[in-house]
Design a protein around this motif. Structure first.
Motif, short mmCIF file in Angstrom:
data_model
loop_
_atom_site.label_atom_id
_atom_site.label_comp_id
_atom_site.label_asym_id
_atom_site.label_seq_id
_atom_site.Cartn_x
_atom_site.Cartn_y
_atom_site.Cartn_z
N THR A 276 0.59 -1.21 0.13
CA THR A 276 -0.41 0.26 -0.52
C THR A 276 1.19 1.11 0.17
O THR A 276 0.26 2.33 -1.09
CB THR A 276 -0.92 0.17 0.62
N PRO A 277 2.27 1.28 1.16
CA PRO A 277 2.24 2.43 0.80
C PRO A 277 3.14 2.64 -0.17
O PRO A 277 4.06 3.91 -0.81
CB PRO A 277 3.64 2.18 1.79
N ARG B 278 3.18 1.62 -3.34
CA ARG B 278 1.88 2.33 -4.70
C ARG B 278 1.88 3.92 -4.91
O ARG B 278 2.00 3.75 -5.04
CB ARG B 278 0.51 1.33 -4.51
N ALA B 279 1.55 3.90 -3.25
CA ALA B 279 1.47 5.62 -3.07
C ALA B 279 2.83 6.13 -3.06
O ALA B 279 2.56 7.37 -3.94
CB ALA B 279 1.17 5.63 -1.81
N ILE B 280 4.10 5.26 -3.46
CA ILE B 280 5.07 6.08 -3.72
C ILE B 280 5.41 6.21 -5.06
O ILE B 280 6.26 7.13 -5.48
CB ILE B 280 6.36 5.75 -3.02
N GLY C 112 2.66 5.96 -7.03
CA GLY C 112 1.91 6.94 -7.99
C GLY C 112 2.44 8.50 -7.98
O GLY C 112 2.43 8.47 -8.98
N TYR C 113 2.62 8.67 -6.51
CA TYR C 113 3.34 9.86 -6.53
C TYR C 113 4.24 9.99 -7.51
O TYR C 113 5.02 11.16 -8.07
CB TYR C 113 2.96 10.63 -5.56
N THR D 165 11.19 2.50 -6.48
CA THR D 165 10.05 1.35 -5.89
C THR D 165 10.14 0.10 -6.71
O THR D 165 9.42 -0.53 -6.38
CB THR D 165 8.51 2.75 -5.91
#
Length: 447
Positions: free
Chosen positions: A225-226, A228-230, A232-233, A260
């Motif tokens: 989850t984190p 994917r956030a990294i 994505g941003y 990532t």
């Protein structure tokens, strides 16, 4: 001196013949007893079974209404009735523990000598002896030492319903049973201890493995989850705001994105490794050459087809879990392609040989007729001094700046092959390429 007529009897000669015949019969009975006891010991498994079998054989050759084997534990000051053989009920049962104070052990037993009681009705001087006489009708009684390496480990008791039932011959027969019985029981107990210890170790390893796999799965899953956030941003920043970054900012953003991706591959590999312990093994017949060519499609990236020469020979089919084995070939082929990256004319050969035709490590149990699958390359190779680290998780023999990787791929290969009952090994020299071998166990493939 004249000879007596043949028709006349010779009392002295007759007595000698009768005595010799009696001795031979006694000796034959002792040999038969020992043979029966030896066979019974070999057939039995547990210490109790061994002792019971020996006592049963003893009853066929001696006047006896009951017999028992009692083992001593001087650490706890207790005696345990290991086995008993008799007809009828008794309060003394196998497994019963008795304080040593209730059955004082005469000194002759420690010296390897038996103890006789001709009539318990007049000379029973211990709690056990009185119970034998009053509850089980024992009159004659002999107690034989059971010693191993000079140490008294227990006693064998034999009782008869008549007084003075045991003499020298009976004692010798019983002692000839007690001596090998003591060794057999000691050996059986040591075997049981090793088996119990092994079972406990296997259980602890299984528990720790399950805990580790569960932990690995949870951590890897929660990291997604984190990550994917990294990721994505970072992508959004590259797409929407890259023109606002200077050269150093773009470089740092590229580093974030690259790491990532690497972290994502590591998580995928860890999840695959943890699933292997839970996944059911489903064997079926596999076209091995077809599987290798299929795995090549995943292992070879765009642009690599023309650079690397891959030669796949005819391969024997095998019984294995197709999905798991596909992962093995993908990892091994990807590994070979990666380490031939800097080779001028990279070459990878895939073939199979009989185990008798290759050098199998001495610690591996491989039948000569088993098929060994081989993949060799002419790439960078590795220093064989560190070969014991090759299949470990996160164990890498090259710097990450030279050849990138997660350090999990070969651990997955090892886990899959071991689950199939096979083994995997490698040989190499730095700068001279590497060769990997694996088998699939007795149920896999054979020539």
């Amino acid at each position: 001196m004249s000879r007596p007529p043949d028709s006349e009897a010779n009392p002295v000669l007759d007595d000698r013949v009768e005595e010799r015949t009696r001795r031979l019969r006694t000796y034959a009975r002792r040999l038969e007893l020992l043979r029966e006891v030896d066979h019974a010991i070999l057939r039995a498994e547990s210490p109790t079974d061994i002792a019971t079998a020996a006592l049963r054989g003893l009853h066929g050759f001696l006047p006896a209404i009951r017999s028992s084997v009692t083992m001593f534990c001087f650490d706890t000051n207790e005696a345990e009735i290991l086995a008993m053989y008799r007809s009828g009920e008794t309060e003394l049962k196998p497994g019963m523990r008795i304080p040593m104070d209730h059955m004082p052990t005469p000194k002759p037993l420690y010296e390897g000598n038996p103890v006789f009681v001709d009539d318990l009705s007049v000379s029973a001087d211990t709690v056990i002896q009185r119970r034998l006489h009053e509850e089980e009708g024992v009159r004659s009684y002999m107690c034989l030492p059971m010693r191993v390496d000079g140490e008294l480990i227990g006693i064998m008791n034999v009782g008869a319903s008549e007084p003075s039932a045991y003499g020298v011959h009976e004692q010798q027969m019983a002692q000839e049973v007690a001596n090998p019985l003591a060794i057999a029981i000691r050996q059986a107990r040591l075997t049981e201890q090793v088996r119990r210890h092994s079972d406990r170790l296997e259980q602890r390893v299984a528990e720790r493995t399950e805990e580790l796999e569960s932990f690995t799965y949870s951590v890897s899953h929660d990291l997604r989850t984190p990550l994917r956030a990294i990721d994505g941003y970072a992508r959004l920043l590259m797409e929407r705001s890259s023109d606002q970054l200077d050269e150093e900012g773009e470089r740092l953003l590229g580093v974030i994105y690259e790491n990532t991706q690497k972290m994502g591959r590591l998580i995928d590999d860890l999840l695959s490794l943890s699933r292997l312990g839970r996944q059911e093994l489903r064997r079926r017949e596999i076209d091995m050459r077809g599987l290798v060519e299929e795995a090549m499609g995943e292992a070879v990236s765009d642009g690599e087809e023309e650079r690397v020469t891959v030669q796949v020979s005819d391969l024997p089919s095998a019984s294995a879990d197709r999905a798991m084995l596909r992962r093995v070939w993908v990892n091994l082929l990807s590994n070979a392609i990666k380490f031939t990256r800097d080779t001028e004319a990279p070459r990878i050969n895939v073939y199979a040989v009989a185990a008798s035709d290759c050098a199998v490590p001495v610690e591996e149990e491989v039948a000569p007729g088993q098929v060994v699958y081989v993949i060799e390359d002419n790439g960078a190779g590795f220093d064989d001094r560190y070969i014991d680290k090759l299949f470990g998780v996160f164990q890498r023999l090259h710097d990450d700046t030279d050849f990138q990787g997660t350090g999990v791929g070969l651990a997955i290969v090892d886990r899959v092959i071991r689950r199939h009952g096979g083994c995997v090994w490698a040989e190499s020299k730095a700068g001279e390429g590497a060769t990997f071998y694996f088998t699939l166990g007795a149920d896999g493939a054979s020539v």
